[in-house]
Motif scaffolding. Sequence first.
Motif, PDB file in Angstrom:
ATOM      1  N   UNK A 227       0.849  -1.180   0.000  1.00 14.61           N
ATOM      2  CA  UNK A 227       0.000   0.000   0.000  1.00 14.61           C
ATOM      3  C   UNK A 227       0.892   1.241   0.000  1.00 14.61           C
ATOM      4  N   UNK A 228       0.246   2.378  -0.097  1.00 13.10           N
ATOM      5  CA  UNK A 228       0.940   3.674  -0.039  1.00 13.10           C
ATOM      6  C   UNK A 228       0.173   4.554   0.947  1.00 13.10           C
ATOM      7  N   UNK A 229       0.743   4.756   2.121  1.00 10.74           N
ATOM      8  CA  UNK A 229       0.096   5.590   3.123  1.00 10.74           C
ATOM      9  C   UNK A 229      -0.009   7.038   2.723  1.00 10.74           C
ATOM     10  N   UNK A 230       0.622   7.390   1.612  1.00  8.75           N
ATOM     11  CA  UNK A 230       0.580   8.768   1.128  1.00  8.75           C
ATOM     12  C   UNK A 230      -0.698   9.083   0.359  1.00  8.75           C
ATOM     13  N   UNK A 231      -1.560   8.084   0.117  1.00  7.70           N
ATOM     14  CA  UNK A 231      -2.631   8.287  -0.838  1.00  7.70           C
ATOM     15  C   UNK A 231      -4.017   8.541  -0.308  1.00  7.70           C
TER      16      UNK A 231
ATOM     17  N   UNK B 248      -3.558  -4.286  -1.338  1.00  9.55           N
ATOM     18  CA  UNK B 248      -4.596  -3.408  -1.884  1.00  9.55           C
ATOM     19  C   UNK B 248      -4.039  -2.376  -2.841  1.00  9.55           C
ATOM     20  N   UNK B 249      -2.753  -2.008  -2.686  1.00 12.40           N
ATOM     21  CA  UNK B 249      -2.147  -0.809  -3.256  1.00 12.40           C
ATOM     22  C   UNK B 249      -2.705   0.404  -2.511  1.00 12.40           C
ATOM     23  N   UNK B 250      -2.229   1.579  -2.864  1.00 16.02           N
ATOM     24  CA  UNK B 250      -2.622   2.781  -2.142  1.00 16.02           C
ATOM     25  C   UNK B 250      -4.021   3.248  -2.526  1.00 16.02           C
ATOM     26  N   UNK B 251      -4.585   4.123  -1.704  1.00 17.80           N
ATOM     27  CA  UNK B 251      -5.945   4.605  -1.952  1.00 17.80           C
ATOM     28  C   UNK B 251      -6.035   5.448  -3.223  1.00 17.80           C
TER      29      UNK B 251
ATOM     30  N   UNK C 128      -4.798   4.578  -6.085  1.00 15.97           N
ATOM     31  CA  UNK C 128      -4.971   3.673  -7.216  1.00 15.97           C
ATOM     32  C   UNK C 128      -5.927   2.527  -6.940  1.00 15.97           C
ATOM     33  N   UNK C 129      -6.398   2.394  -5.701  1.00 18.50           N
ATOM     34  CA  UNK C 129      -7.384   1.342  -5.436  1.00 18.50           C
ATOM     35  C   UNK C 129      -8.566   1.863  -4.625  1.00 18.50           C
ATOM     36  N   UNK C 130      -8.480   3.104  -4.204  1.00 16.37           N
ATOM     37  CA  UNK C 130      -9.599   3.846  -3.612  1.00 16.37           C
ATOM     38  C   UNK C 130      -9.984   3.439  -2.198  1.00 16.37           C
ATOM     39  N   UNK C 131      -9.775   2.195  -1.816  1.00 17.20           N
ATOM     40  CA  UNK C 131      -9.956   1.849  -0.415  1.00 17.20           C
ATOM     41  C   UNK C 131      -8.867   0.884   0.019  1.00 17.20           C
ATOM     42  N   UNK C 132      -8.874   0.558   1.289  1.00 14.67           N
ATOM     43  CA  UNK C 132      -7.839  -0.305   1.865  1.00 14.67           C
ATOM     44  C   UNK C 132      -8.508  -1.557   2.440  1.00 14.67           C
ATOM     45  N   UNK C 133      -9.348  -2.192   1.636  1.00 13.23           N
ATOM     46  CA  UNK C 133     -10.139  -3.328   2.078  1.00 13.23           C
ATOM     47  C   UNK C 133      -9.495  -4.622   1.601  1.00 13.23           C
ATOM     48  N   UNK C 134      -8.851  -5.332   2.524  1.00  9.18           N
ATOM     49  CA  UNK C 134      -8.167  -6.562   2.157  1.00  9.18           C
ATOM     50  C   UNK C 134      -9.131  -7.684   1.772  1.00  9.18           C
ATOM     51  N   UNK C 135     -10.354  -7.648   2.259  1.00  9.56           N
ATOM     52  CA  UNK C 135     -11.330  -8.660   1.834  1.00  9.56           C
ATOM     53  C   UNK C 135     -11.625  -8.502   0.342  1.00  9.56           C
TER      54      UNK C 135
END
Length: 513
Positions: free
Chosen positions: A65-69, A328-331, A333-340
């Motif tokens: 992920x990217x915490x910068x996003x 997930x990648x960062x928010x 490029x993936x918009x949320x941080x939902x591992x499910x």
Amino acid sequence: MSEYLIIRGGRLLDAANRSAPFRDILVKDGAILEIGAPGLAAPPEAQLVDASRHLLHPGLVNGHTHGSGALTRGFRDRFNLELLLIATPARFANQTLEMKYLNTYLGAVEMAMKGCTVAYDLTFGLPVASIEELEVMGQAYRDAGIRAVMAPMLADISFYRGFPGLIESLPAHLQPLVGTDGGPSTERILALMAEALQKWPHDRDHVKLGIAPTIPLHCTDELMQGSDRLVREYDTVMQSHIGESKMQSVAALERYGKTMLAHVDDLGLLGPHFSVAHGIWLDDDDMRRLADKGASISHNAGSNMRLGSGIADSRRMLQLGVNVAIGTDGATSSDNQNMYEAMRAAAQVSYVRQPDHRLWLTAPEIVDAATRGGAQMAGFHHVGAIEVGKRADIVFLALDHPNWMPINDPANQLVFAEDATAVRHVMVDGDFIVRDGRHVKADLAALSVQAEAARDTLLEVNAADIERVGKLEEAVMDFCRGLSMQSYRVERYAAFPCGCGPAASGFVADAPA
């Protein structure tokens, strides 16, 4: 508070056997001491946690992920990787220390509330983040209660210089708009990272500092090898974006005369400490190199689709012995941080790669990647499973939720039915960080106000740079599309653009298992 904790009445996920037997769990000082049938003996002073009508599974590990996003989630539609790489730096610029903390904290709280207890965060950098910034962002993870690898992205070659011929391809009136200043020298970047590693103030069992030379095309060999020396010296981990897009893979072949991964291997970087983010355009030789050296791949299927980057061959990764994690990648490029959601995407994209269902990923394989595989990749060997000796990082899913009515196959339902809405409690080191669906410390209403204000400020202070990049987009993407239309040794698109499919390109299918 008692040093003992006894969790009673819960159903413990056994994904490998597609079952969830009733088990009691005895915890001492945050570590799992014993697991047994209901009625397990416990010291009389043990704190009781009633887990009846709950499914227990290990905290999920977000492999990339990217915490910068967090502040840029959802800002763009039809957004591929190269557009992201030229557009987002303008939006990320001019962030205060407080904003960088806020970005990180927002993502960490979201992950906690969605059952994730470890994040591999390729955070602010480019060319490098300051020591103060890294420490403050590490504190954001400590405050949110989840574990993390904080790996700042490093680069000493700009995006535009990373692709030979790109600047020259631009119309003359646009070339002055291209930012090509290199920033700090390679030596300065490495010296700052060495100082940050030496002074790191956080408990490494919770938040440790790693290194992320962002993409080899944007790093000199000196930066890549210097990063590796630091990683080995300070016993930490490294991750780099490799094989994420076809354009990068074609450009790497032109630059190095070999694949990007082969070049990195020839530099001596591969080992158990090394992981690849994405790995979509890796071929069999690339994957064998990773497997032979004990390296890992974070498979980020949802983001790979969101950016149109292609479909990674996750089955082949496992066949060749690569350790696979899920991310997930960062928010941005993936918009949320939902591992499910990331797990479900990993399953579904494996289905559309080929018609032989026997080669599709299984639910137990995906759960393993999202827990044990991610923990191995991050070097957090004390988590990733609910086992004796591991830390008590446990997610409690409510079985009175529609996702679990009835339980048929708990491994399948975790991957295909769960969407984070059944997450009731989350525990790290035996302490609740989420209770009854609410983060125990975060004030979400206040965070919402802060996020809105930060977004408005960034749009205002970065307006001129955002406008400048907007003028470059069409011409830059013309060049990028040209590279992406060239033939390559593997094909990872679900459908071939007109004129560049297998017949046109001379594409040869991947070797059979």
